[in-house]
Enzyme design. Structure first.
Site, mmCIF file in Angstrom:
data_model
loop_
_atom_site.group_PDB
_atom_site.id
_atom_site.type_symbol
_atom_site.label_atom_id
_atom_site.label_comp_id
_atom_site.label_asym_id
_atom_site.label_seq_id
_atom_site.Cartn_x
_atom_site.Cartn_y
_atom_site.Cartn_z
ATOM 1 N N SER A 174 0.829 -1.204 0.000
ATOM 2 C CA SER A 174 0.000 0.000 0.000
ATOM 3 C C SER A 174 0.864 1.255 0.000
ATOM 4 O O SER A 174 2.018 1.238 0.428
ATOM 5 C CB SER A 174 -0.904 0.023 1.236
ATOM 6 O OG SER A 174 -1.777 -1.068 1.221
HETATM 7 N N1 SAH Z 1 -0.992 -4.556 3.476
HETATM 8 C C1 SAH Z 1 0.019 -5.228 2.706
HETATM 9 C C2 SAH Z 1 -0.460 -5.844 1.395
HETATM 10 C C3 SAH Z 1 -1.576 -5.187 0.716
HETATM 11 S S1 SAH Z 1 -2.035 -5.962 -0.811
HETATM 12 C C4 SAH Z 1 1.155 -4.307 2.409
HETATM 13 O O1 SAH Z 1 0.964 -3.097 2.384
HETATM 14 O O2 SAH Z 1 2.258 -4.805 2.180
HETATM 15 C C5 SAH Z 1 -3.296 -7.043 -0.223
HETATM 16 C C6 SAH Z 1 -2.773 -8.350 0.283
HETATM 17 O O3 SAH Z 1 -3.904 -9.135 0.667
HETATM 18 C C7 SAH Z 1 -2.022 -9.163 -0.753
HETATM 19 O O4 SAH Z 1 -0.795 -9.560 -0.225
HETATM 20 C C8 SAH Z 1 -2.930 -10.364 -1.002
HETATM 21 O O5 SAH Z 1 -2.218 -11.541 -1.326
HETATM 22 C C9 SAH Z 1 -3.657 -10.470 0.316
HETATM 23 N N2 SAH Z 1 -4.959 -11.162 0.295
HETATM 24 C C10 SAH Z 1 -5.982 -11.024 -0.581
HETATM 25 N N3 SAH Z 1 -7.012 -11.842 -0.261
HETATM 26 C C11 SAH Z 1 -6.623 -12.499 0.873
HETATM 27 C C12 SAH Z 1 -7.243 -13.487 1.686
HETATM 28 N N4 SAH Z 1 -8.460 -13.977 1.428
HETATM 29 N N5 SAH Z 1 -6.561 -13.935 2.764
HETATM 30 C C13 SAH Z 1 -5.313 -13.488 3.050
HETATM 31 N N6 SAH Z 1 -4.674 -12.575 2.303
HETATM 32 C C14 SAH Z 1 -5.323 -12.076 1.223
#
Ligand code: SAH
Length: 293
Positions: free
Chosen positions: A128
């Site tokens: 993000s």
């Molecule tokens: N907040 C993190 C990543 C944001 S992107 C950062 O800033 O680094 C959103 C993340 O959610 C991604 O890594 C994606 O793989 C994860 N994601 C999406 N659906 C998910 C689910 N059902 N369970 C766990 N993780 C999930």
């Protein structure tokens, strides 16, 4: 004349958000707002859509980006000061934590770490934007006091989980859940290089592979829940795992998304309000996320 930054949508994850704040802060007049001291660039400014498109990637923009990249904005502390200056970071605690956890340790090699934009991290996911991390830390600050429990759903790079861990400290618990095992593995490596390494080692910080829509019941209930991906609706298990008095920040929606602030009251009732418009990757199944990747 006072000049304010301008932004349309607060960008969590999905789309490239150029650092228009800097560019436009001295090219456009401030958007009218009755309480200028409360302005936060994630919620109060509205950039006309066409202008946004016009400026994204044009040569003026590229020149400005080089200007900022060459003048110290590419330093973690400068990034934090910038977010403070524009009122996104409002508290000393959040500033300290974002200064202590160097964002450069969490972005893939070759990615500019301090540009205020989400960046691709592979697997159709992104880290993000700094202003979204700051916004969520601010919204959750009171629920990230020492000793409290925090859950980070969709922990991705581990950046925010590491920030949570520093805030709740060794007596607290910061838990990340990520459904892409490769991202989880690299998040552990990132955290190990960061100021939160000791907390990971001693166990108050942990990250797990799992479907975050189910939360992580083992360490529930949570004082703070952050969801880093947009859900079509708020998953019930996350509401169930919120402590009375707890707060969850979660983007909700498909194409149009709102960052919702969910409070569980002491009597167990739940109230929900919208903080701002956002763009995040979807909270979905692993298969759906990796389709076409
Ligand atoms: N907040 C993190 C990543 C944001 S992107 C950062 O800033 O680094 C959103 C993340 O959610 C991604 O890594 C994606 O793989 C994860 N994601 C999406 N659906 C998910 C689910 N059902 N369970 C766990 N993780 C999930």
């Amino acid at each position: 004349m006072v000049q304010y930054p301008v932004i349309g949508i607060a960008y969590g994850c999905r789309y490239y958000m150029p650092p228009l704040k800097q560019l436009l802060s001295f090219t456009l007049l401030p958007h009218h707002h009755p309480h200028p001291h409360q302005l936060s660039f994630s919620s109060c400014f509205h950039l006309p859509k066409n202008l946004n498109r016009l400026l994204t990637g044009n040569s003026l923009f590229s020149r400005m980006e080089r200007y900022w990249a060459g003048n110290g904005i590419n330093k973690n502390k400068a990034m934090v000061e910038h977010l403070e200056h524009y009122g996104v970071i409002k508290s000393k605690k959040v500033a300290e934590v974002m200064e202590t956890i160097d964002r450069a340790l969490f972005v893939p090699d070759g990615t500019p770490p301090y540009v205020d934009s989400p960046m691709a991290i592979g697997y159709n996911a992104t880290i993000s934007a700094p202003h979204m991390h700051a916004t969520c830390l601010q919204l959750l600050e009171e629920n990230l006091q020492p000793g409290m429990h925090a859950l980070d759903v969709g922990s991705g790079t581990g950046y925010l989980t590491a920030c949570f861990a520093l805030m709740v400290g060794p007596q607290g618990r910061a838990v990340g859940v990520e459904h892409i095992p490769e991202l989880l593995t690299s998040s552990i490596k990132n955290i190990e290089k960061s100021a939160a390494a000791a907390l990971l080692k001693e166990g108050s910080l942990s990250v797990h592979v799992g479907d975050g829509r189910e939360g992580w019941p083992v360490f529930a209930p949570y004082d703070a829940i952050h969801v880093g991906a947009a859900a079509p609706e708020i998953p019930q298990p996350l509401i169930d795992q919120l402590k009375p008095g707890g707060r969850m920040v979660i983007p909700v929606g498909n194409i149009f998304q709102d960052l919702k602030v969910v409070e569980k009251n002491l009597d167990g009732s739940v109230s929900v309000r919208s903080e701002t418009s956002v763009r995040y990757v979807p909270l979905t199944s692993r298969d759906a996320q990796l389709r076409g990747y």
